[in-house]
Scaffold this motif. Structure first.
Motif, mmCIF file in Angstrom:
data_model
loop_
_atom_site.group_PDB
_atom_site.id
_atom_site.type_symbol
_atom_site.label_atom_id
_atom_site.label_comp_id
_atom_site.label_asym_id
_atom_site.label_seq_id
_atom_site.Cartn_x
_atom_site.Cartn_y
_atom_site.Cartn_z
ATOM 1 N N UNK A 157 0.847 -1.204 0.000
ATOM 2 C CA UNK A 157 0.000 0.000 0.000
ATOM 3 C C UNK A 157 0.880 1.251 0.000
ATOM 4 N N UNK A 158 1.929 1.227 0.817
ATOM 5 C CA UNK A 158 2.846 2.369 0.869
ATOM 6 C C UNK A 158 3.402 2.680 -0.520
ATOM 7 N N UNK A 159 3.804 1.632 -1.204
ATOM 8 C CA UNK A 159 4.398 1.784 -2.526
ATOM 9 C C UNK A 159 3.421 2.505 -3.468
ATOM 10 N N UNK A 160 2.178 2.069 -3.462
ATOM 11 C CA UNK A 160 1.172 2.651 -4.366
ATOM 12 C C UNK A 160 0.860 4.105 -4.013
ATOM 13 N N UNK A 161 0.945 4.401 -2.692
ATOM 14 C CA UNK A 161 0.561 5.736 -2.226
ATOM 15 C C UNK A 161 1.762 6.666 -2.044
ATOM 16 N N UNK A 162 2.945 6.253 -2.509
ATOM 17 C CA UNK A 162 4.155 7.089 -2.403
ATOM 18 C C UNK A 162 4.541 7.384 -0.949
ATOM 19 N N UNK A 163 4.298 6.422 -0.071
ATOM 20 C CA UNK A 163 4.664 6.553 1.343
ATOM 21 C C UNK A 163 5.915 5.697 1.565
ATOM 22 N N UNK A 164 6.880 6.177 2.354
ATOM 23 C CA UNK A 164 8.098 5.382 2.547
ATOM 24 C C UNK A 164 7.820 4.011 3.172
ATOM 25 N N UNK A 165 8.607 3.024 2.793
ATOM 26 C CA UNK A 165 8.471 1.668 3.317
ATOM 27 C C UNK A 165 8.757 1.631 4.827
ATOM 28 N N UNK A 166 8.097 0.721 5.505
ATOM 29 C CA UNK A 166 8.406 0.495 6.921
ATOM 30 C C UNK A 166 9.186 -0.822 7.054
ATOM 31 N N UNK A 167 9.842 -1.001 8.171
ATOM 32 C CA UNK A 167 10.548 -2.247 8.454
ATOM 33 C C UNK A 167 9.566 -3.182 9.170
ATOM 34 N N UNK B 120 -4.513 -1.605 -2.828
ATOM 35 C CA UNK B 120 -3.922 -0.985 -1.638
ATOM 36 C C UNK B 120 -4.997 -0.793 -0.575
ATOM 37 N N UNK B 121 -4.568 -0.812 0.687
ATOM 38 C CA UNK B 121 -5.524 -0.559 1.765
ATOM 39 C C UNK B 121 -5.405 0.914 2.121
ATOM 40 N N UNK B 122 -6.123 1.732 1.371
ATOM 41 C CA UNK B 122 -6.042 3.185 1.518
ATOM 42 C C UNK B 122 -7.433 3.781 1.670
ATOM 43 N N UNK B 123 -7.530 4.852 2.453
ATOM 44 C CA UNK B 123 -8.802 5.461 2.794
ATOM 45 C C UNK B 123 -9.767 5.654 1.641
ATOM 46 N N UNK B 124 -9.281 6.193 0.537
ATOM 47 C CA UNK B 124 -10.144 6.517 -0.597
ATOM 48 C C UNK B 124 -10.997 5.359 -1.083
ATOM 49 N N UNK B 125 -10.466 4.143 -1.046
ATOM 50 C CA UNK B 125 -11.246 2.980 -1.485
ATOM 51 C C UNK B 125 -12.494 2.793 -0.625
#
Ligand SMILES: Cc1ncc(COP(=O)(O)O)c(C=O)c1O
Ligand SMILES: Cc1ncc(COP(=O)(O)O)c(C=O)c1O
Lengths: 356, 356
Positions: free
Chosen positions: B98-108, B195-200
């Motif tokens: 989801x981060x990748x699709x939304x341009x958010x940095x990856x988490x560990x 992606x699991x993102x709010x807009x959906x």
């Protein structure tokens, strides 16, 4: 429906940025407008307060399910120091249309315009004076219920914040380069494309980022079904002049109805030009280009007003328009529309409202 | 990458709700996990703090452009008082997708699972014990930059909050009624569906609202292009048993890959059943129904685990499945999966991790 607006003025005033150093949307004025919604009270507690942080529990719906809507319009300062708004009632209509799609309660547009005028009047000194500058106005609604269920929120907050913004064109109006997107999709019929809601912008970031790596400032979206028909640009509607006809994609449910788009259609008709709102494929534009019939292309939106397009990147090919120069219609529309907004051109359509 | 987790315990403890009175997502525990992202520091300041409000300026990007992602998983208390997590690494993988699709940095992911375990251990007393109850875990990321430009935020906040939740089935597992949506669209290829993102979720509210007015608890989404192929249900993936074959729509970029879906595919194969992930049209399901070959249908997701479907409303017609009763496979999957999650069934796939 609330009618009284409570006013608390800020005790301190922030320093105002230099007119020449203004960026878009980074600096905010001293005050903001707020009102809340609850099922029992409706919209209530309308108030103008100092610009200050919002405090919300981490379970607030706004952090989870994207049920937000917003608007964008501007206040302009005239040479004789009047403050003008451009068609704010259109923004309120669109806000309610967005509300409808997102299951957010309707607002009273007239009341909000009144609130907006009071707010702008209070922060009038923030409106920059230099050529091309203005005060950007951002009304928005967020869901505030503390609940993780996927359902419309029962509580909302409506806010208006103000940001002095610089000229979109630092060195005068000039053409941009646009990437025709063939992989990502912004919106589809039956989706939320015609609403001004966060998710539409979130989903556009990736394509935008990839296009800008290739040197293009924005993407042109094609329809989500066939990836054939032209929809709109990042935050602008789009117009083409093909063999004398001015064409813009029809309102099909997946594009935003821009206030600028609507105004331009009216102006072009008034000037007696051939204009149509219709389905327009990228292939048609490409063929027109090949035949030397693609005369102009431009984006339209509140931020840049008119953004002439000098080049498209489409299927590994560069389409250059009008030798990369600003076209005649683009220029005339820009001058007339900014003239009306700034009070230097006669307001024949009655589009402008003064903030007293 | 941050590795140290700072812990500040709450001085007061909130009252815990009765196990029998638990709703979904209304009550939160005493603590939360937080970390921040900046371009120079990366993810930093990892901390467990008392559950408390977030304070953000109104210009914070989260209020405007929906650049949010989230996850949902559960901690279960076993009969011998152990605390188990179910495949948390799958949620971390999906979060990064989801981060990748939304341009958010990856988490560990490993670090976040470690943080999540510490948090759950601290609030262990909040995990309810009654049959079917659990602790819902909600990791989420919000953009926090103060900027109105449409661009990926430069700053983010990652949080995990916990909510004790009741049994999805108050009176034992039972079938739901689903409305096959033929007007609204949730997602389309090239959009943010996977992606699991709010807009959906925001875009799904309207259809959901209209379906529930007609007496249907959820909607079944069809593909955004042809409105023919089955995608998924509100917050569940979907499976059908047709003439002995278990079928679920393939991962096509517009549906979410559920952790439950993935687990069920593995279980069914292990049981030697005929399973396929493929394109499946609603018409095929309808024809199977007409021929008496539609044996079962069920939704799968973290909330309900298995949700048997007793009826579809499709093109003005009611499709009844298995006389509106829970099917054999649905029941067996539900019992086995909840058994693994609760530690009463052998964990043959090594899916469960203990929180010490
Ligand atoms: C997606 C989109 N399309 C078009 C527009 C242009 O609309 P307007 O002319 O009202 O600014 C905007 C900007 O507001 C936009 O965000
Ligand atoms: C849209 C959507 N599809 C499917 C699922 C099922 O996913 P999972 O099994 O990981 O809970 C969910 C719920 O998380 C969802 O929100």
């Amino acid at each position: 429906m609330t009618t009284k607006i409570d006013i608390t003025l800020s005790e301190t005033k922030k320093e105002k940025p230099e007119s020449g150093q203004l960026e878009f949307g980074r600096v905010f004025t001293d005050h903001m407008f707020v009102m809340d919604y609850s099922p029992t009270k409706g919209w209530h507690d309308a108030r103008i307060t100092p610009y200050e942080p919002i405090s919300l529990n981490p379970s607030s719906m706004v952090f989870h399910y994207g049920q937000t809507v917003f608007e964008g319009l501007k206040a302009y300062r005239t040479e004789d120091d009047k403050v003008l708004l451009f068609r704010p009632e259109k923004n309120m209509q669109r806000l309610n249309l967005s509300n409808e799609r997102l299951c957010i309660p309707q607002i009273d547009g007239d009341f909000v315009i009144e609130a907006l005028k009071q707010l702008v009047a209070i922060d009038k000194d923030w409106i920059p004076t230099a050529e091309g500058t203005s005060l950007y106005i951002r009304p928005f609604i967020i869901p505030t219920e503390y609940y993780l269920g996927v359902a419309p929120s029962k509580f909302y907050r409506f806010m208006i914040i103000l940001s002095p913004v610089g000229s979109y064109y630092k060195e005068g109006i000039h053409p941009v380069k646009i990437f025709v997107e063939n992989q990502y999709v912004r919106a589809v019929a039956g989706g939320t494309g015609k609403a001004k809601t966060g998710g539409n912008y979130a989903s556009s970031l990736k394509a935008q980022e990839e296009a800008s790596k290739k040197g293009y400032s924005q993407v042109l979206w094609l329809d989500g079904v066939e990836k054939k028909y032209i929809e709109e640009v990042g935050s602008m509607n789009i117009f083409f002049k093909i063999n004398g006809e001015v064409v813009t994609p029809e309102l099909n449910g997946s594009i935003l109805e821009g206030v600028t788009r609507n105004s331009i259609l009216k102006m072009l008709s008034h000037w007696g030009m051939v204009v149509s709102e219709r389905k327009l494929s990228m292939e048609e534009v490409y063929q027109a280009y090949k035949q030397g019939l693609l005369e102009e292309a431009f984006g339209t939106g509140t931020a840049a007003v008119i953004s002439p397009i000098g080049e498209f990147y489409y299927n590994d090919e560069k389409i250059t328009i009008n030798d990369g120069e600003t076209g005649e219609i683009s220029k005339k529309l820009y001058d007339t529309l900014t003239g009306i907004q700034k009070g230097t051109h006669e307001d024949i359509f009655n589009w402008v409202t003064e903030v007293k």
